[in-house]
Design an enzyme around this catalytic site. Sequence first.
Site, PDB file in Angstrom:
ATOM      1  N   LYS A 124       0.839  -1.203   0.000  1.00  0.00           N
ATOM      2  CA  LYS A 124       0.000   0.000   0.000  1.00  0.00           C
ATOM      3  C   LYS A 124       0.873   1.252   0.000  1.00  0.00           C
ATOM      4  CE  LYS A 124      -2.707  -0.961   3.562  1.00  0.00           C
ATOM      5  NZ  LYS A 124      -2.339  -2.346   3.931  1.00  0.00           N
ATOM      6  N   MET A 128      -6.974  -4.837  17.294  1.00  0.00           N
ATOM      7  CA  MET A 128      -8.429  -4.726  17.417  1.00  0.00           C
ATOM      8  C   MET A 128      -9.078  -5.969  18.015  1.00  0.00           C
ATOM      9  SD  MET A 128      -8.441  -1.792  16.256  1.00  0.00           S
ATOM     10  CE  MET A 128      -7.541  -0.753  15.129  1.00  0.00           C
ATOM     11  N   CYS A 172     -11.500   2.076  17.672  1.00  0.00           N
ATOM     12  CA  CYS A 172     -10.397   1.128  17.463  1.00  0.00           C
ATOM     13  C   CYS A 172      -9.388   1.066  18.601  1.00  0.00           C
ATOM     14  CB  CYS A 172      -9.669   1.415  16.143  1.00  0.00           C
ATOM     15  SG  CYS A 172      -8.951   3.057  16.015  1.00  0.00           S
ATOM     16  N   MET A 173      -9.153   2.159  19.322  1.00  0.00           N
ATOM     17  CA  MET A 173      -8.069   2.166  20.305  1.00  0.00           C
ATOM     18  C   MET A 173      -8.495   2.545  21.721  1.00  0.00           C
ATOM     19  SD  MET A 173      -5.810   1.103  18.329  1.00  0.00           S
ATOM     20  CE  MET A 173      -4.705   0.917  19.704  1.00  0.00           C
ATOM     21  N   GLY A 228      -4.044   1.455  14.824  1.00  0.00           N
ATOM     22  CA  GLY A 228      -4.623   1.228  13.513  1.00  0.00           C
ATOM     23  C   GLY A 228      -4.479   2.357  12.517  1.00  0.00           C
ATOM     24  N   GLN A 229      -4.418   3.610  12.981  1.00  0.00           N
ATOM     25  CA  GLN A 229      -4.409   4.755  12.067  1.00  0.00           C
ATOM     26  C   GLN A 229      -3.102   5.527  12.197  1.00  0.00           C
ATOM     27  OE1 GLN A 229      -8.435   6.747  11.459  1.00  0.00           O
ATOM     28  NE2 GLN A 229      -8.668   5.970  13.533  1.00  0.00           N
TER      29      GLN A 229
END
Length: 759
Positions: A86, A344, A175-176, A381-382
Amino acid sequence: MSKSFSRRDFLKGLAVAAAMVTAGCAPKRDTQQGPVDPKDVEKWVKGVCRYCGTGCGILAGVKAGQIVTVKGDPDCAVNKGRLCVKGILLPKIMKTNDRLMHPLIRKDGELVQASWDEALDLIASKFKEAVAEYGPDSVGFYGSGQTFAEETYVAQKVMRAGLGTNNIDGNPRTCMASAVAGYVTTFGEDEPMGTYADLEAADTFFLIGSNMAEAHPVLFSRLVDRKNSNPDVKVIVADPRKTRTADIADHLLQFTPSRDLALLNAMAQVIIADGLTDEKFIAAHTEFMKGEKDKLSFDEYKAFLADYTPEKVEGPTGIPAEKIREIARLFADPKRNTMSLWCMGLNQRTRGVWVNNLVHNLHLLTGKICRPGNTPFSLTGQPSACGSVRETGGLSHILPAHRVVANAKHREALAKIWGIDPERMPSKPGYHTLAMFKAAVEGKLKCLWVMCTNPGQSLPNLEYYRPGMEKTFLVVSEAYHPTRTSELADVVLPAALWMEKEGVFGNGERRTQHLAKAVEPPGEAKPDLYALIEVAKRLGYEDLVPFKTTEDVWKEYQKCQEGTAMMLASYDRLKKEHGLTWPVPADDQPETYIRYARPWDPYVKEDAPDGIEFYGRPNGKAVIYARPQVDAQEMPDAEYPFFLTTGRILEHWHTGTMTFNVPELRNAVPEMYVEIHPDDAGRLGIANGDLVDVVSRRSVCQLKAKLNGRGQPRPGLVYVPFHDQVKERMINRVLLDAFDPGSKQPEYKVCAVNIRKHS
């Protein structure tokens, strides 16, 4: 320890290398990524990857005003030049057919082009009207772990000090949040004490609830390098679904979904029963608790664990008692360094905080913490969930620099920096994510600004929440249109994307990284910081936003860090460096490798026992919690006999607004699917590729069956990636919206469904 490699070791090394390639990483660090010849690049600009929380450094190659290629930054300690697939293809997200070039306003039911002034004036007038008629809590802001730190800092300041509401939250809540609450309740402070450097120092890796190979492929490649470097390195993978990460596992534990609390308690029971605890560390640095206030003795904690012997949890977890003993002993071996990694799979649960606490327990009981290669580490996650939300105050209950809304002294400190009366700052936490969107459904939230995220696709139990987004006055700041959120908006603002603007990301290892502006945004797209400041001025809060540059914002934000243990480096230093792990108390001081321990952490007192102090806690001691097994809120039954879990795949990211615009990624996986264990599929007459209904109490999705694919769930479990934008395949429509009472994080990972061949 040096050992010669046997043929078996050699073959295992080949298998590990193959696993790394399938995870989208080159088997060696290659500092020249991308198809464009270096001689065709006019300049290279330092930045950070736009995707996951790993924080890979990149150099963007610019030609004729466009980013035409990227290469991994060889000087960035995170990736040392390596990128996943990616990251290599990042330039292709910039110029796409759906890039939004102009502001849009809804008129007569249709979104039509408008000027920036018209759009900004409308936003300000609607927010003013709502506050005047319904009060400050009738408006809200929903942000993202993908914004720059400067953007979230300004947004929360305007909402709190200007509009007078704490209704600011963001997608890191989904998510966190449980990882945050897990760190805070155990150690008193958020974010990991270790860094990615522990990957090279650990001997035992305990991965639970994380498909690291696909969700964090560059970090996985570092783990693979470590395993290849030493045949004594062991990897334990605990996951109800066999993933690509399990390709390198020495031990795979496919436990019953949501029963990991029992598994972790059983590991703790074995560690104590076998005498593998570090008694000196426990006595000096820990205390035992049942709840947030109920203290226990060590003996009372041992009595609590009597219900979690391996024999007692073998049935509920599906893991043989002897296997539990084996991995517990491996984890606790005093001659080995142990690093736990999760994501997650632990956080997106109705007891996500508790299960985070239980991982921390294992490290505290064994003293495997605050030393190189010994750390509990929550993967993020981000790209800036930490730096742009957890640190800047981007959730409804927190303030900048890990302060909290409910603490009057914290509010007063911020008010002094901002030059306002502390009474202007509300003391009650605002709406968390699901409460915010429920308030929209119920008509309590009149105006909502959504920035750099896509809740119209990403929320659980989606069909309940989408009508609320249509009902409220919805502003969406987005680089692409239409998305499943912007299609519902009343105003859509064209946002500059990634390195079309300057700013700061903060990754999962506390690394603060500067991204320089490389190119101009297309059309009339502008940075989100511009929109925030201009709306604030129109609302009458010009005194709150005296900023001309992003550096101006950063300098004020640094003042908020004073008096805390979260000091970040100056903008000037961040521009020069390739990322720094905080705390960085001053520009002439080094970054911090390990928190809470000397010689690394400057905030640890010189006389702290063993050089360790968990200074976020009043007594400097971390907490070992007695947390019982609690099942997911919705378990399988006769009508809905399967567990459903969701997750990521390598090729796509979140709701696909970027990755589905990259032809190579879209063509590799053009639509999402449902993984079914072959035994379950055979019993139901489902063949590979058949269209299958996935049915819950809330909705139904149709997806093609995948048997023996890249992952395989245990019998009784089905798995669906959540990236698909097509309504019939948007699996979040099926999910339950139950949430953890402590973190308010939704339980994306477990709900009950039925599956049947589509007719």
